[in-house]
Design a protein around this motif. Sequence first.
Motif, PDB file in Angstrom:
ATOM      1  N   GLU A   7       1.086  -1.169  -0.100  1.00 32.10           N
ATOM      2  CA  GLU A   7      -0.043  -0.120   0.116  1.00 32.10           C
ATOM      3  C   GLU A   7       1.011   1.188  -0.025  1.00 32.10           C
ATOM      4  O   GLU A   7       1.670   1.437   0.887  1.00 32.10           O
ATOM      5  CB  GLU A   7      -0.865  -0.030   1.119  1.00 32.10           C
ATOM      6  CG  GLU A   7      -1.862   1.328   1.267  1.00 32.10           C
ATOM      7  CD  GLU A   7      -2.571   1.135   2.538  1.00 32.10           C
ATOM      8  OE1 GLU A   7      -3.385   2.174   2.791  1.00 32.10           O
ATOM      9  OE2 GLU A   7      -2.619   0.167   3.431  1.00 32.10           O
ATOM     10  N   ILE A   9       1.128   5.414  -0.037  1.00 31.90           N
ATOM     11  CA  ILE A   9       0.327   6.594   0.124  1.00 31.90           C
ATOM     12  C   ILE A   9       1.083   7.882  -0.348  1.00 31.90           C
ATOM     13  O   ILE A   9       2.420   7.859  -0.182  1.00 31.90           O
ATOM     14  CB  ILE A   9      -0.385   6.572   1.510  1.00 31.90           C
ATOM     15  CG1 ILE A   9       0.727   6.767   2.605  1.00 31.90           C
ATOM     16  CG2 ILE A   9      -1.342   5.583   1.610  1.00 31.90           C
ATOM     17  CD1 ILE A   9       0.508   7.286   4.049  1.00 31.90           C
ATOM     18  N   GLN A  10       0.559   8.991  -0.360  1.00 29.05           N
ATOM     19  CA  GLN A  10       1.332  10.330  -0.777  1.00 29.05           C
ATOM     20  C   GLN A  10       1.253  11.036   0.522  1.00 29.05           C
ATOM     21  O   GLN A  10       0.167  11.235   1.335  1.00 29.05           O
ATOM     22  CB  GLN A  10       0.558  11.005  -1.673  1.00 29.05           C
ATOM     23  CG  GLN A  10       1.048  10.506  -3.163  1.00 29.05           C
ATOM     24  CD  GLN A  10       0.742  11.275  -4.301  1.00 29.05           C
ATOM     25  OE1 GLN A  10      -0.025  12.391  -4.302  1.00 29.05           O
ATOM     26  NE2 GLN A  10       0.834  10.867  -5.608  1.00 29.05           N
ATOM     27  N   ARG A  20       6.014   9.674  -1.724  1.00 27.10           N
ATOM     28  CA  ARG A  20       5.233   8.421  -1.727  1.00 27.10           C
ATOM     29  C   ARG A  20       6.075   7.595  -0.389  1.00 27.10           C
ATOM     30  O   ARG A  20       7.110   7.332  -0.433  1.00 27.10           O
ATOM     31  CB  ARG A  20       5.494   7.799  -3.186  1.00 27.10           C
ATOM     32  CG  ARG A  20       4.795   8.485  -4.205  1.00 27.10           C
ATOM     33  CD  ARG A  20       5.105   7.983  -5.440  1.00 27.10           C
ATOM     34  NE  ARG A  20       4.809   6.616  -5.460  1.00 27.10           N
ATOM     35  CZ  ARG A  20       3.632   5.979  -6.121  1.00 27.10           C
ATOM     36  NH1 ARG A  20       2.643   6.642  -6.441  1.00 27.10           N
ATOM     37  NH2 ARG A  20       3.618   4.605  -6.151  1.00 27.10           N
ATOM     38  N   LEU A  44       1.805   4.998  10.383  1.00 29.73           N
ATOM     39  CA  LEU A  44       1.114   4.445   9.398  1.00 29.73           C
ATOM     40  C   LEU A  44       1.120   2.852   9.418  1.00 29.73           C
ATOM     41  O   LEU A  44      -0.126   2.272   9.220  1.00 29.73           O
ATOM     42  CB  LEU A  44       1.779   4.755   7.988  1.00 29.73           C
ATOM     43  CG  LEU A  44       1.874   5.974   7.654  1.00 29.73           C
ATOM     44  CD1 LEU A  44       2.907   6.304   6.575  1.00 29.73           C
ATOM     45  CD2 LEU A  44       0.325   6.546   7.217  1.00 29.73           C
ATOM     46  N   ARG A  54      -6.672   6.036   6.095  1.00 33.28           N
ATOM     47  CA  ARG A  54      -5.996   5.528   7.261  1.00 33.28           C
ATOM     48  C   ARG A  54      -6.501   6.819   8.292  1.00 33.28           C
ATOM     49  O   ARG A  54      -6.195   8.010   8.279  1.00 33.28           O
ATOM     50  CB  ARG A  54      -4.683   5.662   6.974  1.00 33.28           C
ATOM     51  CG  ARG A  54      -4.314   4.503   6.252  1.00 33.28           C
ATOM     52  CD  ARG A  54      -2.793   3.877   6.549  1.00 33.28           C
ATOM     53  NE  ARG A  54      -2.763   2.711   5.825  1.00 33.28           N
ATOM     54  CZ  ARG A  54      -2.724   1.506   6.548  1.00 33.28           C
ATOM     55  NH1 ARG A  54      -2.942   1.513   7.817  1.00 33.28           N
ATOM     56  NH2 ARG A  54      -2.806   0.333   6.137  1.00 33.28           N
TER      57      ARG A  54
END
Length: 115
Positions: A7, A9-10, A20, A44, A54
């Motif tokens: 996974e 995410i930015q 990223r 995270l 999230r």
Amino acid sequence: MTERKPEVIQARKRDGSVVRVVVPTSRVDVEQQPDIPASTLALLAFSTVKDGVRRWSDFTRSTLLTLERSYGDAVLRSTLCALLDDIAGGFRPSNPVGLFIHRVRATANSTELNI
């Protein structure tokens, strides 16, 4: 067996740039992101996903930042790797964030007593 797709995410850094970040689920994920602070990776890794987003509490975020300032990135990073190894081995903590915080404090304060 299908391979796990990471996974990604930015995240926006304090300087305004966007990076990223792979949400860590293993030691490798942590080790391959040395430019991302360990407190962010832990946040995270142990955040909950609700409606595809999230989420974490302000208390958790501030506690992890305080730990990073107090004990350093290296301690948090090694503790995160060890806990992710335990989880990959089948251990399922009921409160992974609390366990992570406890382990950081216990590891960092476990020094030999000289009298």
